[in-house]
Design an enzyme around this catalytic site. Sequence first.
Site, PDB file in Angstrom:
ATOM      1  N   PRO A   1      -0.622 -23.203  -3.622  1.00  0.00           N
ATOM      2  CA  PRO A   1       0.449 -23.404  -2.636  1.00  0.00           C
ATOM      3  C   PRO A   1       1.754 -22.898  -3.228  1.00  0.00           C
ATOM      4  O   PRO A   1       2.141 -23.279  -4.332  1.00  0.00           O
ATOM      5  CB  PRO A   1       0.465 -24.930  -2.439  1.00  0.00           C
ATOM      6  CG  PRO A   1      -0.129 -25.487  -3.693  1.00  0.00           C
ATOM      7  CD  PRO A   1      -1.120 -24.472  -4.177  1.00  0.00           C
TER       8      PRO A   1
ATOM      9  N   CYS B   1       5.733 -29.746  -8.701  1.00  0.00           N
ATOM     10  CA  CYS B   1       6.889 -28.909  -8.419  1.00  0.00           C
ATOM     11  C   CYS B   1       8.128 -29.453  -9.136  1.00  0.00           C
ATOM     12  O   CYS B   1       8.465 -30.630  -8.996  1.00  0.00           O
ATOM     13  CB  CYS B   1       7.150 -28.845  -6.918  1.00  0.00           C
ATOM     14  SG  CYS B   1       8.549 -27.774  -6.486  1.00  0.00           S
TER      15      CYS B   1
ATOM     16  N   LYS C   1      -2.371 -32.103  -7.422  1.00  0.00           N
ATOM     17  CA  LYS C   1      -1.999 -30.968  -8.271  1.00  0.00           C
ATOM     18  C   LYS C   1      -0.869 -31.428  -9.172  1.00  0.00           C
ATOM     19  O   LYS C   1       0.178 -31.868  -8.695  1.00  0.00           O
ATOM     20  CB  LYS C   1      -1.555 -29.762  -7.442  1.00  0.00           C
ATOM     21  CG  LYS C   1      -1.266 -28.517  -8.281  1.00  0.00           C
ATOM     22  CD  LYS C   1      -0.944 -27.317  -7.381  1.00  0.00           C
ATOM     23  CE  LYS C   1      -0.802 -26.041  -8.218  1.00  0.00           C
ATOM     24  NZ  LYS C   1       0.378 -26.048  -9.101  1.00  0.00           N
TER      25      LYS C   1
ATOM     26  N   GLY D   1      -0.546 -19.026 -15.276  1.00  0.00           N
ATOM     27  CA  GLY D   1      -0.664 -17.824 -16.096  1.00  0.00           C
ATOM     28  C   GLY D   1      -1.943 -17.036 -15.935  1.00  0.00           C
ATOM     29  O   GLY D   1      -2.224 -16.149 -16.738  1.00  0.00           O
TER      30      GLY D   1
END
Length: 352
Positions: A32, A115, A154, A228
């Site tokens: 997302p 986030c 997440k 990454g």
Amino acid sequence: MRNDTQTETELELANSTLKSDICRSARLSVAPMMDWTDRHCRYMHRLFSKQTLLYTEMVTSPALVRGGALHLLDHDTSEHPVALQLGGSDPDELAEAARIGAQAGYDEINLNVGCPSDRVQSGCFGAVLMEQPALVAKSVAAMRRAVDVDVTVKCRIGVDDQNPAEVLPEFLAQIVGAGCERVTIHARKAWLQGLSPKENRDIPPLDYELVHRMKGLFPNLHISINGGITSLDQAEAFLDAGLDGVMIGRSAYHNPTDILAQADRRIYGTGADTTPEDVVAQMLPYIDAHIDGGGKLNQITRHMMGLFAGRTGARVWRRTLSEQASRPGADRQVLLEALDAMQTLAEAQEAV
């Protein structure tokens, strides 16, 4: 005449099948990403891969529950399997937002605990919740009670001065205890003070080994790794090493052909590879319908800039879309002209 027991059994079997299918899809997922993974982006990604799990941009629970912003849940049926990511920190409100999302047809509800943006911190959700595992667990439990679809998390490996080797196992233990069966771990800390969201995507060092250790500690927890990862080769290596899934973000967005065109065959063992030309051709009716409905071409083509990354003429493709897609009356012809310009350049180079 069917009895209630038969109906409940059928429902349980259906839910079990759905969760099994989602777990399989989660072998590879597109992360997302705010302002990027909107419904137009997801529609295009689905043309590349029928199997990969797709995620919405983060939608805040207050926007759905208090703001009534149900348009944020708009999606095409072809996007499935697709998950809704929620941001929030109030368990009751998250539960209601999850219920709204499940009713809208999403296959999974994901809670954002990763986030690091200032906007998210000010709302007391996102990565700052790594400091409140009990609240995350309470939220997961409330969301699970509200919906039948999977509720997932997440997260980061830690924030600021936390020791990830200490806090991550405790965090996972609490959400597992609340009923979470799948988690995606971004293998970097988030520095809530001192680093911008962009810097948080690159500067904190990756610790893939810690994520592997978590799989050893929680063998029954479906763990996807994020952060990454730039190629299918890397994704396959993580899966071969015992992780359950791999989530790819910016590389899947900027180079969708490299990441998704071979995904079904290589990650799922089914289907044929896709070409960017195939995707452009299949996008044309979607673009027509969007424009006929009052939309603008550049709302879609902004997600298509990287389709031919690394190919002869990729710069011509990007320049044509950048210069022409925002003009009044722009339509599918812009893409056809861009393809023609690429072909002309390729033929000219072959003739040299």
